[in-house]
Scaffold this active site. Structure first.
Site, short mmCIF file in Angstrom:
data_model
loop_
_atom_site.label_atom_id
_atom_site.label_comp_id
_atom_site.label_asym_id
_atom_site.label_seq_id
_atom_site.Cartn_x
_atom_site.Cartn_y
_atom_site.Cartn_z
N HIS A 370 0.80 -1.22 0.00
CA HIS A 370 0.00 0.00 0.00
C HIS A 370 0.83 1.28 0.00
O HIS A 370 0.28 2.36 0.17
CB HIS A 370 -0.92 0.04 1.22
CG HIS A 370 -2.15 -0.79 1.09
ND1 HIS A 370 -3.26 -0.39 0.38
CD2 HIS A 370 -2.46 -2.02 1.57
CE1 HIS A 370 -4.20 -1.32 0.43
NE2 HIS A 370 -3.74 -2.32 1.15
N LYS A 561 -8.56 14.30 4.26
CA LYS A 561 -7.78 13.05 4.25
C LYS A 561 -6.74 13.16 5.37
O LYS A 561 -6.56 14.22 5.98
CB LYS A 561 -7.08 12.85 2.91
CG LYS A 561 -6.19 14.00 2.47
CD LYS A 561 -5.59 13.74 1.10
CE LYS A 561 -6.66 13.69 0.04
NZ LYS A 561 -6.18 13.17 -1.25
N ARG A 562 -6.08 12.06 5.63
CA ARG A 562 -5.01 12.06 6.63
C ARG A 562 -3.99 13.16 6.32
O ARG A 562 -3.63 13.37 5.16
CB ARG A 562 -4.34 10.68 6.63
CG ARG A 562 -3.25 10.47 7.64
CD ARG A 562 -2.92 8.96 7.71
NE ARG A 562 -2.61 8.40 6.41
CZ ARG A 562 -1.39 8.31 5.89
NH1 ARG A 562 -0.35 8.77 6.57
NH2 ARG A 562 -1.19 7.76 4.72
N LYS A 567 0.83 14.39 0.93
CA LYS A 567 -0.52 14.69 0.43
C LYS A 567 -0.68 16.18 0.13
O LYS A 567 -1.65 16.59 -0.49
CB LYS A 567 -1.57 14.20 1.43
CG LYS A 567 -1.59 12.67 1.57
CD LYS A 567 -2.63 12.21 2.58
CE LYS A 567 -2.60 10.70 2.77
NZ LYS A 567 -3.14 9.96 1.62
N THR A 669 -8.49 6.55 -2.12
CA THR A 669 -9.89 6.19 -2.35
C THR A 669 -10.81 7.38 -2.11
O THR A 669 -11.94 7.39 -2.59
CB THR A 669 -10.33 5.01 -1.45
OG1 THR A 669 -9.99 5.30 -0.08
CG2 THR A 669 -9.65 3.72 -1.87
N LYS A 673 -14.48 8.59 -3.87
CA LYS A 673 -15.70 8.96 -3.14
C LYS A 673 -16.19 10.34 -3.58
O LYS A 673 -17.40 10.55 -3.76
CB LYS A 673 -15.43 8.93 -1.64
CG LYS A 673 -15.13 7.53 -1.11
CD LYS A 673 -14.42 7.57 0.24
CE LYS A 673 -13.82 6.21 0.57
NZ LYS A 673 -12.86 6.26 1.69
#
Length: 846
Positions: A370, A561-562, A567, A669, A673
């Site tokens: 992952h 998100k985290r 990111k 993901t 969504k």
């Protein structure tokens, strides 16, 4: 008619019936006999619990039928091992999958209640950090919906991921005591308790047959107790199981030590044991944290493998068929110690010969990678590993010896390759490489997006790919449309079903039938109205929780998100500052109104991520109150992001921020969504963004930034962030404001750590992508001004998301890795009671 021959009729059983009248009786019964309350004294929480037990009864009936079918057919089972299962709230999901949402709603009216009244009383199990755990939960839903014989295994953390408070702009963590009121969905099975060993030493001996054997003499033994949560499929009778393990001491209390006056030591064993399942992912910045994390991983893996073997041995006397009846999927490296634990169980506990045990192990396990981040590929200190798991270290050395002999034979004299591929990383502090162990001990290795898999083969595991190219596959992630569209966005789901029917719920590619409606003006209006209504609900939430209003007609630009540097939430913050500076320079500037919405948690020990949260809130404090801005841009940080908050936010988003550095995000993901709920994406060619863009069309995706190869090339050439800083006046002003304390007047040096990071190394190349990002945001603004064009793009995004269903992903796993087939479950009719007419009359009165 003679009274001696009363008429007999069939009445639904109160524990399994699905009619409104039966459900009313069942709720009332559970309220009275389980909660111990009548209607006069019952609280909303009591009604929630009574309802949950009513729903659970129907799940249990199907779960037993499912287990019976699996046992009777001796079918091959899939066991999904994951340290995280971010399952979200279960009540509404279970009602939808059972098909009783409407009957339950009707049944509650008798007590003057609604589902909305009760659903907020449900505690959310925070048993995961983010995408990894949510993916595992989506996969469980998909496996049950596809009627795949499967079980999930993990840890029943007493405290889940922390509750996040924002105090003075900083993240503050509070314990997530999600079990404080109990959990009506789980069923404990102490009869399936198992022992797990830690520490101690090993002893070699010769058994009665003259065979060399090894026994493990542990320092401490912990007991694992399983708690089962039913997982229903949508629209069928399958109910699979998520089995979570809780740790407890083999001996809770040492009475002799207590009597001697050492009260703390008397319960030391209990404290040690229960700490293992106490909290999700302890902070591993300390040696104690690292040790506890390894204890957690081994604990749930050992419990699960012992349980899997127990289930297998109910119908088999030897292990000859084990790999044919068992598929075990490792969700990342957290359960990778399972490779060596299965070897220990087979060789030491069940007397299977080494070569046979190794063959079984490799045919049984498959491994999902992952991450491409080297720091996220777990490596455990040999010293720690040997201290906690002495027998396993011996077995790893033997596996490594045989593996390196194989490599030496294939690549004679290539010592560099031997060092790269060894299960042991050499150096002053030797480490066990868990990703290498998972790869060597599995028959299949997969990435989770096409780009990610190619980078695994090309870079991360190139040596292993060259050795075993047949092992490597891609399985692009997917999400369950039941939770992320049907449940999260009932208004949009209703419109879709009205136009194309409801088959899309289990066959997401049916959404393609929406494409012709792009030309339907009335449909586009209804589509916009639904989005606007969802934005209004989120605006109400922001007003209630953040204390200020946002413009529902503004563009909702969302990044939830985290929080992690790769990111690049920081890149979005830099762009907001640049927009703010343009307004300050020209207050009459025609700026598209925007609401920037952030959400996500930073790991408690991750300093830079927590600093980014502080910066976002500091920027918001300045921007939101500046009269020159006049409300044209607002910055919102949604505290305590969770699955439930995601279900609220995704349908309200206009723009989805997927802006990670290319080559760093495995899949993502959240991107799926957002798009499934009609948001357009601004993003890099990273993770599943690449495939989303291919599916929805390049013209319906806002692309910016370097490719993964360009990132590598720039780094190899010698990336100098200062060059970008000096070359771009707008960027320079933004960075200078951070260093001067413009957004932190009380502590002008507060954000110097961010400035130093950006100018000295900028590991994730924010400065290199800054101009491309701001230019792309201008294109976003231009398109959003044309609402009709934006709506067309939104419809096409939803219509073309069929590929990203977890059902498609799981079907691919079943066919190409697990080799399992669906097994439909029959209930053989509902349970019923046979009662006389007199009894029915009395029952109806009650």
């Amino acid at each position: 008619m003679s009274s001696s021959h009363p008429t007999s009729i069939q009445v639904e059983d109160d524990r399994t019936g699905l009619s409104v009248d039966t459900l009313k009786r069942a709720i009332a019964d559970n309220l009275y006999y389980i909660q111990g309350k009548d209607e006069k004294f019952a609280t909303l929480y009591d009604y929630y619990m009574a309802l949950a037990y009513t729903v659970r009864d129907r799940l249990v009936h199907r779960r037993i039928k499912t287990a019976q079918a699996y046992f009777n057919s001796d079918t091959k089972m899939v066991y999904y091992l994951s340290a995280e299962f971010l399952i979200g709230r279960l009540l509404i999901n279970n009602l939808i999958n059972l098909g009783i949402y409407e009957p339950i709603s009707e049944a509650l009216k008798a007590s003057g209640l609604t589902l909305d009244d009760l659903m907020e009383r449900e505690e959310e199990p925070g048993l995961g950090n983010g995408g990894l755990g949510r993916l595992a939960a989506c996969f469980l839903d998909a496996m049950a919906t596809l009627q795949i014989p499967a079980m999930g295994y993990g840890i029943r953390y007493e405290f889940g991921i922390f509750d996040q408070l924002i105090i003075d702009g900083w993240q503050v963590e509070r314990p997530d005591n999600w079990l404080r009121f109990g959990n009506p969905w789980e069923i404990v099975h102490p009869d399936y308790m198992v022992e797990v060993k830690f520490g101690g030493h090993t002893e070699a001996f010769t058994d009665a047959n003259g065979q060399y054997r090894v026994r493990w003499m542990p320092r401490v033994t912990v007991l694992g107790t399983p708690y089962d949560t039913p997982v229903p499929g949508y629209g069928n009778n399958t109910v699979n199981t998520l089995r979570l393990w809780a740790a407890r001491a083999g001996e809770d209390f040492d009475f002799n030590v207590f009597n001697a006056g050492d009260y703390t030591q008397a319960v030391a064993s209990k404290t040690f044991s229960e700490n293992i399942s106490k909290v999700l992912y302890p902070n591993d910045n300390t040696p104690q944290g690292k040790e506890l994390r390894l204890q957690q991983q081994f604990f749930f893996v050992s419990c699960s493998l012992q349980d899997i073997i127990r289930l297998y041995l109910r119908q088999h006397d030897t292990f000859d068929a084990f790999a044919d009846k068992t598929a075990i999927q490792l969700n990342d490296t957290h359960p990778a110690v399972g490779v060596v634990e299965l070897m220990r169980l087979l060789v030491d506990e069940h007397n299977v010969e080494w070569d046979e045990a190794w063959d079984i192990t490799r045919k049984t396990f498959a491994y999902t990678n992952h991450t491409l981040l080297s720091e996220a590929l777990e490596r455990w200190s040999v010293d720690l590993f040997g201290r906690l798991l002495p027998r396993h270290l011996e077995l790893i050395y033997e596996i490594n010896f045989q593996f390196l002999a194989e490599i030496q034979k294939k690549y004679p004299g290539d010592m560099t390759k031997l060092r790269r591929m060894s299960l042991i990383e050499e150096g002053s502090d030797q480490k066990v490489r868990m990703a290498h162990l998972a790869c060597v001990g599995s028959h299949a290795v997969n990435g989770v997006a096409e780009l990610h898999t190619e980078l695994i083969k090309k870079d991360l595991m190139n040596d292993f790919y060259e050795l075993w190219p047949e092992k490597f596959q891609n399985k692009t992630n997917g999400i369950t449309p039941r939770r992320w569209l049907l449940m999260s966005n009932p208004e949009l789901s209703g419109l879709i079903t009205e136009k194309i029917g409801d088959r899309w719920i289990t066959h997401l590619d049916e959404l393609r039938q929406l494409e012709p409606f792009v030309e339907d003006a009335e449909f586009r209006t209804r589509w916009r109205d639904i989005k606007q209504a969802r934005k209004g609900r989120l605006a109400d939430y922001i007003l209630s929780n953040n204390g200020f209003e946002v413009d529902v007609n503004s563009l909702f630009d969302v990044q939830i998100k985290r929080i992690h540097e790769y990111k690049r939430q920081l890149l979005a913050a830099l762009n907001i500052i640049a927009m703010y500076n343009r307004i300050k320079a020209n207050p009459s500037l025609d700026v598209l109104p925007r609401t920037f919405i952030f959400g996500g948690k930073a790991a408690p020990g991750y300093f830079m991520a927590k600093m980014v949260i502080k910066l976002i809130n500091a920027v918001g404090e300045v921007v939101n109150s500046d009269p020159d801005v006049a409300g044209r841009i607002k910055v919102v940080f949604l505290a305590n992001y969770s699955v439930s908050l995601g279900q609220f936010a995704y349908p309200a988003a206009d723009l989805s921020e997927q802006i990670s550095t290319a080559g760093k995000e495995a899949s993502g993901t959240g991107n799926m969504k957002f798009a499934l709920n009609g948001a357009l994406t601004i993003g890099t060619l990273d993770g599943a963004n690449v495939e989303i863009r291919e599916e929805v069309g390049a013209e319906n995706f806002f692309l910016f930034g370097m490719t993964a190869q360009e990132v590598v090339d720039l780094r190899n050439k010698g990336y100098k962030p200062m060059d970008y800083y000096h070359a771009n006046p707008e960027l320079k002003l933004v960075v200078d404001q951070l260093s001067s304390g413009y957004f932190s007047p009380k502590d002008r040096g507060q954000f110097m750590a961010i400035v130093d990071s950006l100018l000295s190394r900028d590991e994730y190349m924010l400065l290199a992508d800054f101009q491309a990002y701001t230019d792309c945001q201008e294109r976003v603004a231009e398109v959003f001004r044309d609402q009709d064009r934006w709506t067309r793009m939104s419809i096409l995004n939803v219509a073309r998301m069929g590929k990203f269903s977890a059902d498609r992903t799981i079907a691919d796993y079943c066919k190409n890795i697990w080799q399992v087939e669906p097994m439909p479950i029959s209930l053989n009719g509902s349970l019923q009671k046979v009662v006389t007419g007199v009894e029915v009359k009395e029952l109806s009165k009650s």
